[in-house]
Scaffold this motif. Structure first.
Motif, short mmCIF file in Angstrom:
data_model
loop_
_atom_site.label_atom_id
_atom_site.label_comp_id
_atom_site.label_asym_id
_atom_site.label_seq_id
_atom_site.Cartn_x
_atom_site.Cartn_y
_atom_site.Cartn_z
N ARG A 34 8.62 4.82 -3.87
CA ARG A 34 8.42 3.55 -4.58
C ARG A 34 7.41 2.69 -3.85
NH1 ARG A 34 11.68 1.63 -8.48
NH2 ARG A 34 11.40 -0.50 -7.77
N ARG A 35 7.50 2.66 -2.54
CA ARG A 35 6.55 1.88 -1.75
C ARG A 35 5.13 2.40 -1.95
NH1 ARG A 35 8.36 2.74 3.43
NH2 ARG A 35 10.41 2.36 2.56
N PHE A 36 4.97 3.75 -1.93
CA PHE A 36 3.67 4.38 -2.11
C PHE A 36 3.07 4.01 -3.47
CE2 PHE A 36 0.97 7.93 -3.42
CZ PHE A 36 0.17 8.11 -2.30
N VAL A 37 3.88 4.14 -4.52
CA VAL A 37 3.40 3.82 -5.86
C VAL A 37 3.08 2.32 -5.97
CG1 VAL A 37 4.01 3.79 -8.32
CG2 VAL A 37 4.61 5.77 -6.90
N ALA A 38 3.92 1.48 -5.42
CA ALA A 38 3.69 0.03 -5.46
C ALA A 38 2.38 -0.35 -4.76
CB ALA A 38 4.86 -0.71 -4.82
N GLU A 39 2.10 0.29 -3.63
CA GLU A 39 0.85 0.00 -2.93
C GLU A 39 -0.35 0.40 -3.77
OE1 GLU A 39 1.31 1.96 0.83
OE2 GLU A 39 2.75 0.47 1.55
N ARG A 40 -0.25 1.52 -4.47
CA ARG A 40 -1.34 1.94 -5.37
C ARG A 40 -1.52 0.94 -6.51
NH1 ARG A 40 -2.86 7.47 -5.54
NH2 ARG A 40 -2.99 8.17 -3.38
N LEU A 41 -0.42 0.43 -7.02
CA LEU A 41 -0.51 -0.56 -8.10
C LEU A 41 -1.17 -1.84 -7.61
CD1 LEU A 41 2.94 -0.04 -9.84
CD2 LEU A 41 0.68 0.43 -10.82
N ILE A 42 -0.82 -2.28 -6.43
CA ILE A 42 -1.44 -3.48 -5.86
C ILE A 42 -2.93 -3.27 -5.71
CG2 ILE A 42 -1.59 -4.92 -3.79
CD1 ILE A 42 1.50 -4.43 -3.52
N ASP A 43 -3.33 -2.13 -5.18
CA ASP A 43 -4.75 -1.82 -5.04
C ASP A 43 -5.45 -1.82 -6.39
OD1 ASP A 43 -4.38 -1.56 -2.30
OD2 ASP A 43 -4.35 0.64 -2.34
N ALA A 44 -4.79 -1.25 -7.40
CA ALA A 44 -5.37 -1.17 -8.74
C ALA A 44 -5.60 -2.55 -9.34
CB ALA A 44 -4.47 -0.34 -9.64
N VAL A 45 -4.63 -3.44 -9.16
CA VAL A 45 -4.77 -4.79 -9.69
C VAL A 45 -5.91 -5.52 -8.98
CG1 VAL A 45 -3.65 -7.04 -9.95
CG2 VAL A 45 -2.42 -4.96 -10.55
N HIS A 46 -6.00 -5.34 -7.68
CA HIS A 46 -7.11 -5.94 -6.94
C HIS A 46 -8.46 -5.40 -7.41
CE1 HIS A 46 -5.14 -8.55 -4.10
NE2 HIS A 46 -4.28 -7.59 -3.76
N ALA A 47 -8.47 -4.17 -7.90
CA ALA A 47 -9.70 -3.55 -8.40
C ALA A 47 -9.99 -3.95 -9.85
CB ALA A 47 -9.61 -2.04 -8.28
N GLY A 48 -9.09 -4.72 -10.46
CA GLY A 48 -9.35 -5.22 -11.80
C GLY A 48 -8.54 -4.60 -12.92
#
Length: 70
Positions: A34-48
């Motif tokens: 869950r932490r791994f997926v959440a970090e990817r989601l945060i990165d994705a939102v920062h990327a737009g």
């Protein structure tokens, strides 16, 4: 956006995370995947990326990536 996500985006991130992790029966809580997926989601939102469709696809891809590296 400077680190603060809109309420709608946060809700979509949560839905995407739950959809991805539901296949593993990992609902809520602190779990490495869950932490791994959440970090990817945060990165994705920062990327737009901000739509539920985009975030769900990114979460599912992150889950597949996690399975490959573990």
């Amino acid at each position: 956006m400077n680190g603060n996500f809109e309420e709608r985006i946060l809700a979509d991130m949560e839905v995407a995370l739950e959809r991805a992790c539901a296949s593993l029966s990992i609902i809520h809580g602190d779990h490495p995947v869950r932490r791994f997926v959440a970090e990817r989601l945060i990165d994705a939102v920062h990327a737009g990326h901000s739509t539920l469709t985009e975030l769900t696809a990114i979460a599912k891809r992150a889950l597949a990536d996690y399975k490959e590296i573990t």
